[in-house]
Design a protein around this motif. Structure first.
Motif, PDB file in Angstrom:
ATOM      1  N   SER A  88       0.691  -4.876   2.680  1.00 34.56           N
ATOM      2  CA  SER A  88       0.327  -4.359   3.807  1.00 34.56           C
ATOM      3  C   SER A  88       1.234  -4.523   5.291  1.00 34.56           C
ATOM      4  CB  SER A  88      -0.195  -6.760   4.570  1.00 34.56           C
ATOM      5  OG  SER A  88       0.881  -7.444   3.758  1.00 34.56           O
ATOM      6  N   SER A  89       3.110  -4.957   4.287  1.00 37.59           N
ATOM      7  CA  SER A  89       4.055  -4.488   5.884  1.00 37.59           C
ATOM      8  C   SER A  89       4.048  -2.986   5.333  1.00 37.59           C
ATOM      9  CB  SER A  89       4.918  -4.996   4.598  1.00 37.59           C
ATOM     10  OG  SER A  89       5.829  -4.873   3.301  1.00 37.59           O
ATOM     11  N   VAL A  90       3.529  -2.152   4.655  1.00 42.73           N
ATOM     12  CA  VAL A  90       3.838  -0.466   4.753  1.00 42.73           C
ATOM     13  C   VAL A  90       2.578  -0.611   5.797  1.00 42.73           C
ATOM     14  CG1 VAL A  90       2.905   1.457   3.313  1.00 42.73           C
ATOM     15  CG2 VAL A  90       4.951   0.052   2.407  1.00 42.73           C
ATOM     16  N   ALA A  91       1.671  -0.760   6.159  1.00 46.21           N
ATOM     17  CA  ALA A  91       0.295  -0.284   6.508  1.00 46.21           C
ATOM     18  C   ALA A  91       1.519  -0.913   7.822  1.00 46.21           C
ATOM     19  CB  ALA A  91      -0.348  -1.543   6.922  1.00 46.21           C
ATOM     20  N   LEU A  92       1.821  -2.122   8.750  1.00 43.17           N
ATOM     21  CA  LEU A  92       2.066  -2.519   9.911  1.00 43.17           C
ATOM     22  C   LEU A  92       3.536  -1.858  10.318  1.00 43.17           C
ATOM     23  CD1 LEU A  92       2.376  -6.534   8.883  1.00 43.17           C
ATOM     24  CD2 LEU A  92       1.411  -5.348  10.662  1.00 43.17           C
ATOM     25  N   VAL A  93       4.470  -1.040   9.167  1.00 36.60           N
ATOM     26  CA  VAL A  93       5.310  -0.043   9.372  1.00 36.60           C
ATOM     27  C   VAL A  93       4.798   0.886  10.285  1.00 36.60           C
ATOM     28  CG1 VAL A  93       6.653   1.373   8.615  1.00 36.60           C
ATOM     29  CG2 VAL A  93       7.166  -0.732   8.035  1.00 36.60           C
ATOM     30  N   ALA A  94       3.672   1.356   9.459  1.00 33.46           N
ATOM     31  CA  ALA A  94       2.797   2.748  10.440  1.00 33.46           C
ATOM     32  C   ALA A  94       2.216   2.699  11.277  1.00 33.46           C
ATOM     33  CB  ALA A  94       2.734   3.392   8.752  1.00 33.46           C
TER      34      ALA A  94
ATOM     35  N   PHE B 112       0.037  -9.958   5.801  1.00 31.30           N
ATOM     36  CA  PHE B 112       1.706 -10.060   5.351  1.00 31.30           C
ATOM     37  C   PHE B 112       1.946 -11.967   5.421  1.00 31.30           C
ATOM     38  CE2 PHE B 112       5.597  -9.255   7.521  1.00 31.30           C
ATOM     39  CZ  PHE B 112       6.220  -8.650   6.364  1.00 31.30           C
ATOM     40  N   MET B 113       1.222 -12.766   6.425  1.00 29.94           N
ATOM     41  CA  MET B 113       2.122 -13.732   6.596  1.00 29.94           C
ATOM     42  C   MET B 113       1.513 -14.866   5.365  1.00 29.94           C
ATOM     43  SD  MET B 113       3.940 -14.512   9.249  1.00 29.94           S
ATOM     44  CE  MET B 113       3.753 -16.036   9.942  1.00 29.94           C
ATOM     45  N   LEU B 114       0.676 -15.098   4.495  1.00 26.92           N
ATOM     46  CA  LEU B 114      -0.007 -15.451   3.701  1.00 26.92           C
ATOM     47  C   LEU B 114       0.629 -15.065   2.656  1.00 26.92           C
ATOM     48  CD1 LEU B 114      -4.137 -15.113   4.191  1.00 26.92           C
ATOM     49  CD2 LEU B 114      -2.396 -17.048   3.517  1.00 26.92           C
ATOM     50  N   ALA B 115       0.478 -13.357   2.340  1.00 29.72           N
ATOM     51  CA  ALA B 115       1.025 -12.860   1.081  1.00 29.72           C
ATOM     52  C   ALA B 115       2.775 -13.791   1.290  1.00 29.72           C
ATOM     53  CB  ALA B 115       1.508 -11.755   1.464  1.00 29.72           C
ATOM     54  N   MET B 116       3.151 -13.180   2.179  1.00 27.16           N
ATOM     55  CA  MET B 116       5.149 -14.137   1.873  1.00 27.16           C
ATOM     56  C   MET B 116       4.756 -15.803   1.287  1.00 27.16           C
ATOM     57  SD  MET B 116       7.377 -12.167   4.835  1.00 27.16           S
ATOM     58  CE  MET B 116       6.474 -12.624   6.599  1.00 27.16           C
ATOM     59  N   ALA B 117       3.996 -16.196   1.895  1.00 30.37           N
ATOM     60  CA  ALA B 117       3.819 -17.644   2.187  1.00 30.37           C
ATOM     61  C   ALA B 117       3.635 -18.280   0.211  1.00 30.37           C
ATOM     62  CB  ALA B 117       3.040 -19.003   3.130  1.00 30.37           C
ATOM     63  N   GLU B 118       2.483 -16.775  -0.101  1.00 29.19           N
ATOM     64  CA  GLU B 118       2.078 -17.186  -1.468  1.00 29.19           C
ATOM     65  C   GLU B 118       3.030 -17.002  -2.587  1.00 29.19           C
ATOM     66  OE1 GLU B 118      -0.235 -19.007  -3.097  1.00 29.19           O
ATOM     67  OE2 GLU B 118      -1.271 -19.321  -1.666  1.00 29.19           O
ATOM     68  N   VAL B 119       4.017 -16.109  -2.169  1.00 32.27           N
ATOM     69  CA  VAL B 119       5.208 -15.573  -2.950  1.00 32.27           C
ATOM     70  C   VAL B 119       6.393 -16.447  -3.188  1.00 32.27           C
ATOM     71  CG1 VAL B 119       7.332 -14.011  -3.466  1.00 32.27           C
ATOM     72  CG2 VAL B 119       4.656 -12.847  -2.897  1.00 32.27           C
ATOM     73  N   VAL B 120       6.492 -17.299  -2.222  1.00 31.89           N
ATOM     74  CA  VAL B 120       7.272 -18.499  -1.908  1.00 31.89           C
ATOM     75  C   VAL B 120       6.467 -19.542  -2.986  1.00 31.89           C
ATOM     76  CG1 VAL B 120       8.422 -20.221  -0.658  1.00 31.89           C
ATOM     77  CG2 VAL B 120       8.717 -17.424  -0.025  1.00 31.89           C
ATOM     78  N   LEU B 121       5.605 -20.143  -3.276  1.00 26.98           N
ATOM     79  CA  LEU B 121       5.032 -20.927  -3.521  1.00 26.98           C
ATOM     80  C   LEU B 121       4.658 -20.583  -5.179  1.00 26.98           C
ATOM     81  CD1 LEU B 121       2.539 -22.022  -0.733  1.00 26.98           C
ATOM     82  CD2 LEU B 121       4.406 -23.179  -1.793  1.00 26.98           C
ATOM     83  N   SER B 122       4.282 -19.055  -5.647  1.00 31.96           N
ATOM     84  CA  SER B 122       3.905 -19.104  -6.461  1.00 31.96           C
ATOM     85  C   SER B 122       4.754 -19.535  -8.215  1.00 31.96           C
ATOM     86  CB  SER B 122       4.063 -17.217  -6.655  1.00 31.96           C
ATOM     87  OG  SER B 122       3.112 -16.733  -6.294  1.00 31.96           O
ATOM     88  N   ALA B 123       4.037 -19.979  -8.885  1.00 32.51           N
ATOM     89  CA  ALA B 123       4.641 -20.695  -9.638  1.00 32.51           C
ATOM     90  C   ALA B 123       4.103 -20.285 -11.528  1.00 32.51           C
ATOM     91  CB  ALA B 123       3.540 -21.844 -10.008  1.00 32.51           C
ATOM     92  N   ASN B 124       3.676 -19.216 -11.714  1.00 32.36           N
ATOM     93  CA  ASN B 124       3.451 -17.867 -11.938  1.00 32.36           C
ATOM     94  C   ASN B 124       3.906 -17.153 -11.902  1.00 32.36           C
ATOM     95  OD1 ASN B 124       0.914 -17.063 -11.699  1.00 32.36           O
ATOM     96  ND2 ASN B 124       0.374 -18.903 -13.021  1.00 32.36           N
ATOM     97  N   ALA B 125       3.830 -15.533 -13.200  1.00 32.08           N
ATOM     98  CA  ALA B 125       4.134 -14.049 -13.041  1.00 32.08           C
ATOM     99  C   ALA B 125       3.261 -13.313 -12.448  1.00 32.08           C
ATOM    100  CB  ALA B 125       4.914 -13.694 -14.286  1.00 32.08           C
ATOM    101  N   VAL B 126       2.018 -14.245 -12.737  1.00 33.21           N
ATOM    102  CA  VAL B 126       1.012 -12.776 -12.276  1.00 33.21           C
ATOM    103  C   VAL B 126       0.206 -13.159 -10.571  1.00 33.21           C
ATOM    104  CG1 VAL B 126      -1.569 -12.475 -12.465  1.00 33.21           C
ATOM    105  CG2 VAL B 126      -0.603 -13.535 -13.963  1.00 33.21           C
ATOM    106  N   THR B 127       0.831 -14.684 -10.636  1.00 32.98           N
ATOM    107  CA  THR B 127       0.046 -15.190  -9.306  1.00 32.98           C
ATOM    108  C   THR B 127       1.649 -14.239  -8.309  1.00 32.98           C
ATOM    109  OG1 THR B 127      -0.359 -17.230  -9.829  1.00 32.98           O
ATOM    110  CG2 THR B 127       0.081 -17.283  -7.398  1.00 32.98           C
ATOM    111  N   PHE B 128       2.556 -14.479  -8.689  1.00 37.43           N
ATOM    112  CA  PHE B 128       3.376 -14.181  -7.889  1.00 37.43           C
ATOM    113  C   PHE B 128       3.724 -12.648  -7.452  1.00 37.43           C
ATOM    114  CE2 PHE B 128       7.679 -11.898  -7.674  1.00 37.43           C
ATOM    115  CZ  PHE B 128       7.739 -12.555  -7.008  1.00 37.43           C
TER     116      PHE B 128
END
Length: 654
Positions: free
Chosen positions: A146-152, A120-136
């Motif tokens: 990952s956040s869905v799994a954490l909610v459950a 979850f932490m890795l993905a949030m950091a990479e979403v912020v850093l993403s510079a193209n649509a596919v990476t995003f």
């Protein structure tokens, strides 16, 4: 680049954490996982400070390639703001987790929990850093799942599976809108890179609408907020803090990155954004006032604050179209500053609610009370964070709301049409109403939950959390105070983004003229004066409250959470669909009632009138469509052939 080494360290720590959690599980221990998360979070804060003045693109190594586009990151001033927020809240969540997980004991799978949290932490950091649509999109999906799994994650919470399912449905719809918008823009521009997208003009309007809808669902803006009051209370407290404090802000970050900086501006779009933000702010704080569960109250409060942020963005876009670049810069600074501020004080409040749950055994305001004498540090941090949320000086919430007021006052006072002036004044009125309701809401939360006497016997055994839990709350609460006192210098960090939107050199810090340092010193003097002047404090004296001859008053004589909110619920009963049921029993119930029962109820119009009928319609259609599952392979092949013919025919027509 040596300046970006802390960023690589942060991502490396979390990647190691994922691998370790999957391989070792519970054997590695919560302390080791917490240390890895804390080290990565501190590294990310350092990286955000080091990269604040940069604008560099970083491409991943050749083996990492997402079919049609490479792994491409961008480090600039806007990204660093949200990376710093992620690092700060992540560090607090890391310190809080070991003590809180001891409270959960065997209710969660430790290995799965930590693996999903690191992802979850890795993905949030990479979403912020993403510079193209596919990476995003790739990391957006990792963040969502990952956040869905954490909610459950809490297996003993019977409401967690339903909450995870509702949240999963919301994320699927949000991702579908985003993917549709990105594909549309790629077809128009021939590029996946965000820097190649300029969304001004009619051809880009509907693609921008799809992206906007996807981001608003993720941010929990009205009327797409349904998942927040379910997911946040069900998730473990560190996850709730990260989801409310950071994840929903990442949707706002993407809105600024793609639509505000991408010039996606049009008349209807501006008014839709303004209406959604205004209604979200009012709706969120009103429903927060009615909640008994402390975390559910905070979830609705997040809807309110995201609405305030969206109001700032809408004012920015409106002023940009109207040729008021300086006001646009101030409004955007207010929105971005409130993103950071809300991330800090709301995370602190969620951690405080988790500490109450662990120490008192409940989050129900109707049972809590008297925690101020049993959980002093948690009470102080919760109070400070509540003051910040209510925008009282010298805390940071005051600074960002003051800037939002300033942008609206300037819009109302500058030459323009009467419609513009009326709109600005109406927004000021809504802000004032929302602010008043927020004060009432958190007066209720602090007064009922922490003051007075316990309303349930087991709450009398409440105890303070571990040192790590206390440290995490103190870290965030003190950050709220520091950012409030140093609001002027802190606004310098927003200068590059605001200048890029306004397209003129604008010093947004000059718009904030409130002497916060002086206010802090004066308030501190008032607090310390009694301590310094009274050298020998008088012995505490105890008095009995006049009990009208009934004997010693019990905790039942105190105001309840329901009674505190009842006048406001009655005023807004058309919105809340508020009803009250009074039942009095006894042989002579008029003069000598034996039992009195009062219950109030309210109904969410969106849930009862829109979402529930839609879900029932989908369920009905699903049962009808189930009839085509005949179990025949020949029939299934026929379905595939018919679908293929239909798609080929549609493609030939295009």
């Amino acid at each position: 680049m040596t300046a970006l080494l802390p960023l690589y360290f942060a991502l490396g720590f979390w990647a190691v954490g994922v691998c370790l959690a999957l391989a070792a599980g519970r054997r590695a221990g919560n302390i080791l996982y917490s240390a890895l998360l804390f080290a990565g979070s501190v590294s990310l804060v350092l990286a955000s400070a080091a990269g604040a003045g940069m604008d560099v693109f970083l491409q991943g190594p050749e083996p990492i390639y997402f079919a049609v586009a490479p792994l491409l990151n961008r480090v600039d001033s806007l990204a660093c703001l949200f990376l710093g927020l992620l690092g700060a809240v992540g560090a607090a969540a890391a310190a809080f987790s070991p003590g809180y997980l001891a409270h959960l004991k065997d209710r969660i799978n430790i290995g799965s929990y930590w693996a999903c949290l690191f992802l979850f932490m890795l993905a949030m950091a990479e979403v912020v850093l993403s510079a193209n649509a596919v990476t995003f999109l790739v990391f957006w999906e990792v963040m969502s799942l990952s956040s869905v799994a954490l909610v459950a994650a809490d297996q003993a919470n019977k409401k967690a599976p339903q909450a995870a399912l509702i949240y999963l449905g919301a994320t699927r719809v949000a991702t579908a809108f985003l993917a549709g918008g990105f594909l549309w823009l790629h077809a128009l521009t021939g590029s996946w890179s965000f820097s190649d997208w300029r969304l001004s003009g009619e051809p880009y309007f509907w693609a921008s609408v799809l992206i906007f809808l996807g981001l608003m669902i993720k941010a929990g803006v009205w009327p797409f907020h349904l998942w927040l009051p379910y997911a946040h209370p069900a998730a473990p407290t560190p996850v709730s803090a990260l989801m409310s404090g950071v994840m929903i802000k990442i949707a706002i970050y993407a809105l600024v990155r793609l639509l505000v900086l991408g010039e996606a501006v049009s008349g209807p779009f501006l008014y839709v954004v303004l209406v959604m933000g205004t209604v979200s702010a009012f709706w969120g704080v009103l429903f927060a006032l009615t909640q008994r569960d402390l975390k559910r109250l905070l979830a609705y409060s997040s809807i309110e604050n995201v609405g305030l942020i969206l109001m700032g963005i809408s004012v920015c876009l409106y002023c940009k179209v109207s040729g008021l670049p300086e006001v646009a810069a101030i409004a955007l600074a207010a929105a971005l500053f409130h993103c950071i501020n809300h991330g800090l004080f709301k995370s602190a409040l969620f951690l405080g609610a988790g500490a109450v749950d662990a120490g008192a055994g409940t989050r129900d305001l109707e049972q809590l009370g008297g925690l101020a004498g049993r959980m002093r540090y948690t009470t102080a941090c919760f109070l400070a964070s509540s003051l910040a949320l209510c925008a009282l000086p010298p805390f940071n919430g005051f600074a960002s709301k003051w800037l939002l007021y300033q942008s609206l006052f300037r819009l109302a006072s500058l030459p323009g049409s009467p419609v513009t002036h009326a709109l600005a004044l109406a927004c000021i009125g809504v802000l004032a109403l929302v602010g008043g309701l927020a004060v009432a809401c958190f007066t209720r939360a602090v007064g009922i939950g922490f003051l007075g006497r316990p309303r349930a016997h087991f709450v009398e055994r409440a105890h303070e959390g571990t040192s790590g839990m206390i440290f995490s709350q103190l870290l965030l609460a003190s950050s709220c105070l520091v950012l409030g006192v140093a609001a002027g210098p802190a606004l310098k960090a927003f200068q590059p983004v605001c200048a890029a939107v306004a397209r003129v050199p604008t010093d947004v810090s000059s718009a904030f003229t409130v002497p916060m340092t002086m206010i802090f010193v004066v308030l501190l003097a008032f607090v310390l004066a009694p301590v310094l002047l009274v050298l020998e404090p008088a012995a505490a004296r105890k008095y009995k409250t006049w009990e009208c001859g009934y004997g010693e008053l019990s905790s039942r004589a105190q105001a309840t959470a329901q009674s505190f909110a009842q006048p406001i619920e009655h005023i807004f009963s058309p919105v809340l669909q508020y009803t009250m049921m009074l039942k009095i029993t006894g042989k002579d119930r008029r003069h000598f009632p034996e039992h009195v029962k009062v219950e109030s109820s309210f109904v969410s119009l969106l849930e009862s009138r829109i979402y529930l009928p839609a879900i029932n319609a989908i369920e009905w259609a699903s049962k009808r469509l189930a009839a085509i599952q005949a179990g025949s392979i020949h029939l299934y092949l026929l379905y595939m052939l018919m679908t293929l013919i239909l798609l080929v025919s549609a493609g030939a027509q295009l």
